[in-house]
Design a protein around this motif. Structure first.
Motif, PDB file in Angstrom:
ATOM      1  N   VAL A 128       9.818 120.516  -7.740  1.00 32.76           N
ATOM      2  CA  VAL A 128       8.479 121.066  -7.948  1.00 32.76           C
ATOM      3  C   VAL A 128       8.625 122.532  -8.336  1.00 32.76           C
ATOM      4  O   VAL A 128       9.568 123.212  -7.926  1.00 32.76           O
ATOM      5  N   LEU A 129       7.675 123.008  -9.130  1.00 34.98           N
ATOM      6  CA  LEU A 129       7.677 124.405  -9.558  1.00 34.98           C
ATOM      7  C   LEU A 129       7.027 125.230  -8.453  1.00 34.98           C
ATOM      8  O   LEU A 129       5.812 125.311  -8.346  1.00 34.98           O
ATOM      9  N   GLU A 130       7.863 125.818  -7.612  1.00 33.36           N
ATOM     10  CA  GLU A 130       7.385 126.562  -6.451  1.00 33.36           C
ATOM     11  C   GLU A 130       6.995 127.988  -6.817  1.00 33.36           C
ATOM     12  O   GLU A 130       5.967 128.491  -6.380  1.00 33.36           O
ATOM     13  N   ASN A 131       7.805 128.648  -7.601  1.00 30.59           N
ATOM     14  CA  ASN A 131       7.561 130.041  -7.997  1.00 30.59           C
ATOM     15  C   ASN A 131       7.581 130.137  -9.513  1.00 30.59           C
ATOM     16  O   ASN A 131       8.647 130.308 -10.103  1.00 30.59           O
ATOM     17  N   PRO A 132       6.425 130.028 -10.157  1.00 30.53           N
ATOM     18  CA  PRO A 132       6.408 130.132 -11.622  1.00 30.53           C
ATOM     19  C   PRO A 132       7.025 131.449 -12.087  1.00 30.53           C
ATOM     20  O   PRO A 132       6.846 132.492 -11.465  1.00 30.53           O
ATOM     21  N   THR A 133       7.791 131.360 -13.164  1.00 35.37           N
ATOM     22  CA  THR A 133       8.440 132.539 -13.729  1.00 35.37           C
ATOM     23  C   THR A 133       8.017 132.683 -15.186  1.00 35.37           C
ATOM     24  O   THR A 133       7.326 131.839 -15.733  1.00 35.37           O
ATOM     25  N   ASN A 134       8.443 133.762 -15.804  1.00 32.63           N
ATOM     26  CA  ASN A 134       8.137 134.001 -17.215  1.00 32.63           C
ATOM     27  C   ASN A 134       9.109 133.297 -18.147  1.00 32.63           C
ATOM     28  O   ASN A 134       9.036 133.449 -19.353  1.00 32.63           O
ATOM     29  N   VAL A 135      10.018 132.533 -17.598  1.00 33.79           N
ATOM     30  CA  VAL A 135      11.016 131.827 -18.393  1.00 33.79           C
ATOM     31  C   VAL A 135      10.333 130.706 -19.180  1.00 33.79           C
ATOM     32  O   VAL A 135       9.442 130.041 -18.678  1.00 33.79           O
ATOM     33  N   THR A 136      10.730 130.515 -20.424  1.00 30.61           N
ATOM     34  CA  THR A 136      10.100 129.492 -21.256  1.00 30.61           C
ATOM     35  C   THR A 136      10.891 128.184 -21.292  1.00 30.61           C
ATOM     36  O   THR A 136      10.397 127.178 -21.760  1.00 30.61           O
ATOM     37  N   SER A 137      12.129 128.201 -20.801  1.00 30.04           N
ATOM     38  CA  SER A 137      12.953 127.002 -20.824  1.00 30.04           C
ATOM     39  C   SER A 137      13.613 126.807 -19.458  1.00 30.04           C
ATOM     40  O   SER A 137      14.080 127.770 -18.846  1.00 30.04           O
ATOM     41  N   PHE A 138      13.630 125.570 -18.997  1.00 30.31           N
ATOM     42  CA  PHE A 138      14.221 125.243 -17.708  1.00 30.31           C
ATOM     43  C   PHE A 138      15.302 124.193 -17.913  1.00 30.31           C
ATOM     44  O   PHE A 138      15.305 123.484 -18.916  1.00 30.31           O
ATOM     45  N   ARG A 139      16.173 124.046 -16.911  1.00 28.17           N
ATOM     46  CA  ARG A 139      17.222 123.035 -16.989  1.00 28.17           C
ATOM     47  C   ARG A 139      17.553 122.524 -15.599  1.00 28.17           C
ATOM     48  O   ARG A 139      17.301 123.192 -14.597  1.00 28.17           O
ATOM     49  N   ALA A 140      18.135 121.344 -15.578  1.00 31.10           N
ATOM     50  CA  ALA A 140      18.673 120.770 -14.348  1.00 31.10           C
ATOM     51  C   ALA A 140      19.914 119.979 -14.730  1.00 31.10           C
ATOM     52  O   ALA A 140      19.968 119.362 -15.792  1.00 31.10           O
ATOM     53  N   GLY A 141      20.896 120.018 -13.868  1.00 30.33           N
ATOM     54  CA  GLY A 141      22.131 119.295 -14.121  1.00 30.33           C
ATOM     55  C   GLY A 141      22.513 118.440 -12.933  1.00 30.33           C
ATOM     56  O   GLY A 141      22.290 118.821 -11.785  1.00 30.33           O
ATOM     57  N   ILE A 142      23.051 117.289 -13.219  1.00 32.56           N
ATOM     58  CA  ILE A 142      23.535 116.372 -12.186  1.00 32.56           C
ATOM     59  C   ILE A 142      25.053 116.286 -12.299  1.00 32.56           C
ATOM     60  O   ILE A 142      25.593 116.188 -13.398  1.00 32.56           O
ATOM     61  N   VAL A 143      25.727 116.321 -11.159  1.00 33.13           N
ATOM     62  CA  VAL A 143      27.174 116.134 -11.107  1.00 33.13           C
ATOM     63  C   VAL A 143      27.446 115.029 -10.092  1.00 33.13           C
ATOM     64  O   VAL A 143      26.934 115.068  -8.977  1.00 33.13           O
ATOM     65  N   LEU A 144      28.217 114.043 -10.494  1.00 27.86           N
ATOM     66  CA  LEU A 144      28.653 112.986  -9.588  1.00 27.86           C
ATOM     67  C   LEU A 144      30.162 113.087  -9.442  1.00 27.86           C
ATOM     68  O   LEU A 144      30.881 113.162 -10.436  1.00 27.86           O
ATOM     69  N   ALA A 145      30.627 113.097  -8.212  1.00 28.06           N
ATOM     70  CA  ALA A 145      32.057 113.089  -7.929  1.00 28.06           C
ATOM     71  C   ALA A 145      32.395 111.712  -7.366  1.00 28.06           C
ATOM     72  O   ALA A 145      31.948 111.353  -6.280  1.00 28.06           O
TER      73      ALA A 145
END
Length: 169
Positions: A128-145
């Motif tokens: 969830v977007l808890e603290n909106p920022t001025n950033v225009t692009s977001f990312r998320a990465g998944i790593v499986l070991a």
């Protein structure tokens, strides 16, 4: 004597070629795909993103294995929960809490239930977007070991979305 040397060199070349081909073909069996999906807003009017992931561990399915997952995300977002498809259906969502880190958390798999007979599995993580920022692009990465027979294979993939994607949903 020269025929023997040429014969041995030829056998070694054939053996190395076969090993390279087998290695490349088996490597394609192990993969991870990640996609972001905007789910609208929650009751607190926070934007909700689900990070869906699908994976395949190929021939490692027949070995004793352990799987540990982790997610990292852009600043301003907060993890809420995760869910894994176990024995073909999604189970109850589990809380996902980041410890001592603002943009990284780990989650556990029951490798027996989360991976089907073909070595495939899937799940998602809710942010969830808890603290909106001025950033225009977001990312998320998944790593499986994935650890099998004391060898760890690391799969990683990321996805990104822009601010307009969140605002328009």
């Amino acid at each position: 004597m020269a025929i023997v040397i040429v014969g041995v060199a030829l056998i070694i070349c054939i053996f190395v070629t076969i090993l390279v081909i087998v290695f490349k073909l088996s490597k394609e069996d192990i993969k991870l795909q990640v996609v972001a999906s905007c789910e609208g807003k929650n009751e607190l009017e926070q934007a909700v993103i689900k990070i869906y992931f699908t994976f395949s561990i190929g021939k490692l399915v027949s070995r004793k294995k352990e799987i540990l997952g982790s997610i990292d995300w852009s600043e301003g977002w907060m993890p809420v929960s995760y869910n894994l498809k176990e024995q073909g259906v999604y189970q109850e969502e589990r809380l996902l809490v980041s410890k001592d880190e603002d943009t990284y958390a780990t989650f556990e798999f029951d490798a027996t239930n989360a991976v089907d007979a073909q070595g495939q599995g899937e799940g998602y993580v809710v942010l969830v977007l808890e603290n909106p920022t001025n950033v225009t692009s977001f990312r998320a990465g998944i790593v499986l070991a994935v650890t099998a027979n004391m060898v760890t294979y690391q799969l990683s993939e990321s996805t990104s979305w822009n601010h307009e994607f969140v605002v328009n949903h």
